[in-house]
Design an enzyme around this catalytic site. Structure first.
Site, PDB file in Angstrom:
ATOM      1  N   ASP A  94       0.753  -1.098  -0.037  1.00  0.00           N
ATOM      2  CA  ASP A  94      -0.036   0.025  -0.253  1.00  0.00           C
ATOM      3  C   ASP A  94       0.400   1.209   0.019  1.00  0.00           C
ATOM      4  O   ASP A  94       2.101   0.983   0.256  1.00  0.00           O
ATOM      5  CB  ASP A  94      -0.975  -0.085   0.875  1.00  0.00           C
ATOM      6  CG  ASP A  94      -1.293   1.379   1.989  1.00  0.00           C
ATOM      7  OD1 ASP A  94      -2.409   1.838   0.512  1.00  0.00           O
ATOM      8  OD2 ASP A  94      -1.111   2.266   2.560  1.00  0.00           O
ATOM      9  N   ASP A 111      -0.088   4.735   0.411  1.00  0.00           N
ATOM     10  CA  ASP A 111      -0.377   6.371   1.511  1.00  0.00           C
ATOM     11  C   ASP A 111      -0.348   5.803   2.920  1.00  0.00           C
ATOM     12  O   ASP A 111      -1.324   4.889   3.613  1.00  0.00           O
ATOM     13  CB  ASP A 111      -1.753   6.606   1.598  1.00  0.00           C
ATOM     14  CG  ASP A 111      -1.705   7.770   0.806  1.00  0.00           C
ATOM     15  OD1 ASP A 111      -0.900   8.529   0.727  1.00  0.00           O
ATOM     16  OD2 ASP A 111      -2.632   7.212  -0.619  1.00  0.00           O
TER      17      ASP A 111
END
Length: 343
Positions: free
Chosen positions: A26, A28
């Site tokens: 991922d 953010d």
């Protein structure tokens, strides 16, 4: 076969990254927060590439195209290529293309990157609601305002298909958690009474497509958000490592439903270099966790490692459903305070 009497059982020191041929990160809250990389991010990605572990970046943020994501990563010193990036904007465009005929008008609530993906899918992006609009697609963009939501509201009420790139309520930044696409989706949900089709995490395709692009046979998902990163990994049949650099907290980990429980836990991405056995959620030497009727009783048994305590707490909480915690001694109390699980 049991270990011979008097011998210490062997400890497996195999690093976590060595158990997988592909790592799906991922972005953010995991690799960066806004304009700042998280601790260990640059070094971890560089080390994985040096060991020929395939790396992919899988993001629910629809505001940047793959080229923009790559530029952002390279500014931190993380080398990447557009083909290594999978975004929820791409996933949303795929969902729309599967529902609509070529050339159909799609009202965009989101960034130019989302608009570009819709156009690349053979559809016609527009910004105003009219009788011609077949669908509304919504992704995160800091420039979204009342007028954009008003146009979408009119189109959805008129019967247009509604696709959300994601429903993340918040977005981790260097200043803290700020409103994410899910907060804007909630406004339209309240105004229309409709429910969008969600294209990104926690749906499985974003992960399976990214893993397939790397040719990986055994992929690990690394993320900070239980309800999207970890739940999406489980939906895709993949193992996952939760990190504490974004949204997930010790309290949310203890209360996580079975559909959003990671296999491993680390403070940040650098946990990929630690032994897999250490990062595995389960009972840990040095801490004793006993489940009572209303609380987990914690006592120290020679350890000061707070993360090992949290891994042990998660194991017992998930087995018993008990999430309240109490300390049986001062060292345990101090550890629980540090974890934010006691005062």
């Amino acid at each position: 076969m049991p270990d011979p009497v008097g011998e210490t059982p062997a400890v497996d020191h195999t690093p976590l990254h060595a158990c997988y041929d592909t790592v799906l990160f991922d972005l953010d809250g995991t690799v960066y927060r806004g304009s700042e990389p998280v601790p260990g991010a640059v070094e971890t990605v560089r080390a994985l590439r040096g060991r020929e572990v395939a790396v992919r970046f899988v993001t629910n943020n629809a505001s940047k195209g793959p080229e923009d994501v790559v530029a952002h990563l390279r500014a931190f010193g993380i080398d990447a290529e557009p083909a290594e990036v999978s975004t929820s904007a791409q996933a949303a465009a795929t969902v729309l293309a599967n529902h609509l005929s070529s050339g159909s008008a799609v009202l965009i609530v989101g960034a130019p990157a989302l608009e570009a993906e819709v156009e690349a899918a053979g559809l016609r992006p527009v910004r105003k609601a009219d009788d011609d609009v077949a669908a509304v697609v919504q992704g995160h963009w800091t420039e979204t305002g009342w007028g954009d939501l008003a146009e979408a509201c009119l189109a959805i009420r008129a019967g247009a298909l509604w696709v959300a790139a994601n429903v993340d309520a918040t977005l981790p930044t260097e200043r803290g958690e700020l409103p994410g696409n899910g907060s804007m989706v909630a406004a339209l949900r309240a105004a229309t009474g409709a429910e969008p089709e969600v294209a990104g995490k926690p749906e499985a395709p974003l992960f399976t497509t990214a893993a397939a692009s790397a040719g990986g046979r055994r992929a690990l998902v690394v993320g900070d958000r239980l309800e999207t990163d970890i739940a999406g990994a489980i939906a895709a049949g993949l193992d996952s490592l939760a990190v504490l650099t974004g949204v997930a907290t010790p309290a949310t980990l203890l209360a996580a439903p079975a559909t959003a429980r990671p296999r491993y836990l680390a403070a940040d991405m650098s946990g990929l270099a630690t032994p897999a056995e250490q990062s595995l959620i389960g009972p840990k030497p040095g801490w004793r966790v006993l489940a009572g009727d209303d609380a987990l009783m914690v006592s120290a048994n020679g350890s000061a490692d707070r993360l090992q305590l949290l891994r042990a707490l998660c194991h017992t909480a998930w087995e018993t459903g008990v999430t309240a915690v109490r300390a049986a001694d001062e060292q345990a109390r101090s550890a629980l305070v540090d974890l934010g699980l006691a005062r």
